[in-house]
Structure formats: structure tokens, C-alpha cells
Scaffold this active site. Structure first.
Site: not given
Length: 269
Positions: A55, A111
Site C-alpha cells: 500500500d 513482514y
């Protein structure tokens, strides 16, 4: 020949990874560089694919892209980086099978989320254990009709470094906003706003539902995407150049952080 590249970037100044009209994106810059170097003529003809999207404002160390090219000798990371903005880099490449798909062939993704503040580390570690395994993460994602909300979190590791909490999370795949919403839930548990029984209910969306806001994008980095049988050739020159730029950024932001603390201190009442 099909080539895969590892891509890193600081996502602050971009509207996410995926190309979009009229705004700057990571993918848009990559396409421009590859076309300028005559590595590809266009993404469609090159059978281009990426491991996933990030994003707006999210960063990456281990993003992976792949494409077909008739000029594989030009695909050296150092050459590609010369046509990219200083905040986007390629740093390793691999010759891959003609049917390689960096998204579908990924075995595991990892992540890291970085949180600032004081939290109860014991509560965070207990919460991480509850989240591991196969669950329906509907309460931790923004709905996507094309994908199931059931996935497997392989491992969550929590550690404290000075005033920061570092969360490393590995899963077979992630849903939209999933890591950032998990970070929100962890923060709520870590500060005592919610307890572990609430987190258990959140993992049973058929019986309990509560909306969560994603934590800030600037704290998230795509660390790695793993594959079977791929040998990466890391570019030492590209890595030295990247490190030099990051050293500059670290010094600048470190001084600015101290400057902001000075200003903040003077505003105390």
C-alpha cells in the site's frame, strides 16, 4: 529468457507499489526503467508479474518481480538502478523457469512491523502465540471477495529494541491490511486496552466481529518472499551503493528526530 529481480524501496513518496494512472508508484518507475534500457517493450508482452502489492507508504526489502526479456545481459541491478529514483533499488537477480510466477510460486512471505512506545512485552508474546496457526482472519483484513480470509501464520516473533517493539510475521500469504490490523490488535493488547480473551473472540468471526483500523503504513516493511529452487545472484556494487544512500538517510532522519524532540520539549506545559 525469464528473469526475476529482488526489489527494495522506501515507499514514503509513492502511491503504493501497483501502477496507477497519474500518480507515482514503485511499479511505474520500474516499468519506465526497464523500457528505457530496452529490457522489455511493455509489461504485457514481457509476461510481467510481481510477488504482491504494498500500500501507499509501505516499504520493502524483498519484493520480487519477473519478466521475459531478449536482453538478459542488461538486467544487472546496477544498470537498472541507474534509471531508478534513489529510493527504489534492485539488488539481486535470478534466471527462473519460463512459467515462474512470483506471486503463485511463493512459499512464504515475511513482514516486519515497527511500533514505538511502551507495551507489556509478556502480553504481546502471549498474543502472538494465539495468532499463530490456521485461522479465519476476517476481523483483521479489509474484505476482498476474490480471496479466502483463512490463512496460516507460520510464526510471529516479538522483540524489544530500546523504545521500539519489532514484530516479524511469516505466513503462506497475507490479506489486504492484515499485518497492519494485527499490529493494531497487538498494540491494544500490549497497552491493556484489550485482553487475550478479546483476541480469541476476534479469531472467531462467525461469532464475534469488531472493526480495526490499520496501523500506520510507515511502520511496515515487506522483508522477504521465499521460493523453492531459486538461486539469487546478489549485486555487490548495487548493495554498496544502496547502503551509502541509506547511511545518508539514517544520519538525516536521526538528526531530525533529535531536533523534533528539542522542539517538543519546549512546548511542554
Amino acid at each position: 529468457m525469464r528473469i526475476a529481480l529482488r526489489v527494495a524501496y522506501i515507499g514514503t513518496d509513492y502511491h503504493g507499489f501497483q501502477i496507477q494512472p497519474d500518480v507515482e508508484t514503485i511499479e511505474g518507475e520500474l516499468f519506465r526503467a526497464l523500457v528505457e534500457l530496452n529490457i522489455i517493450t511493455n509489461p504485457h508482452d514481457a509476461n510481467y508479474a510481481a510477488a504482491g502489492r504494498t500500500d501507499r507508504g509501505v516499504h520493502a526489502l524483498g519484493q520480487v518481480i519477473a519478466f521475459d526479456t531478449e536482453n538478459p545481459e542488461i538486467t544487472r541491478p546496477g544498470a537498472i538502478n541507474s534509471r531508478l529514483p534513489r529510493s527504489i533499488w534492485t539488488w539481486a537477480r535470478a534466471h527462473v523457469p519460463s512459467d515462474f510466477d512470483p506471486r503463485r510460486d511463493a512459499l512464504m512471505r515475511e513482514y516486519r512491523y515497527i511500533m514505538y512506545g511502551e507495551y507489556d512485552i509478556s502480553s504481546l508474546m502471549s498474543a502472538s502465540k494465539l495468532l499463530e496457526g490456521i485461522h479465519d482472519f476476517s476481523n483483521f483484513t479489509t474484505p476482498d471477495k476474490e480471496r479466502t480470509s483463512i490463512c496460516r501464520i507460520e510464526k510471529i516473533e516479538i522483540k524489544m529494541e530500546r523504545e521500539f517493539i519489532i514484530m516479524d510475521i511469516r505466513a503462506n500469504y497475507f490479506l489486504w491490511h492484515m499485518v497492519r490490523k494485527i499490529a493494531t490488535a497487538m498494540r491494544m493488547v500490549g497497552c491493556g486496552e484489550r485482553d487475550l480473551s478479546w483476541l480469541e473472540r476476534m479469531l472467531n468471526p462467525a461469532q464475534f466481529s469488531e472493526g480495526l483500523r490499520p496501523s500506520a503504513a510507515y511502520g511496515l516493511i515487506l522483508k522477504n518472499v521465499e521460493y523453492r529452487g531459486i538461486t539469487w545472484d546478489e549485486d555487490a556494487y548495487a548493495k554498496r551503493t544502496i547502503k551509502g544512500y541509506l547511511d545518508e538517510q539514517f544520519l538525516w532522519h536521526g538528526v531530525m528526530a533529535k531536533m523534533i524532540m528539542e522542539l517538543k520539549g519546549r512546548m511542554a506545559v
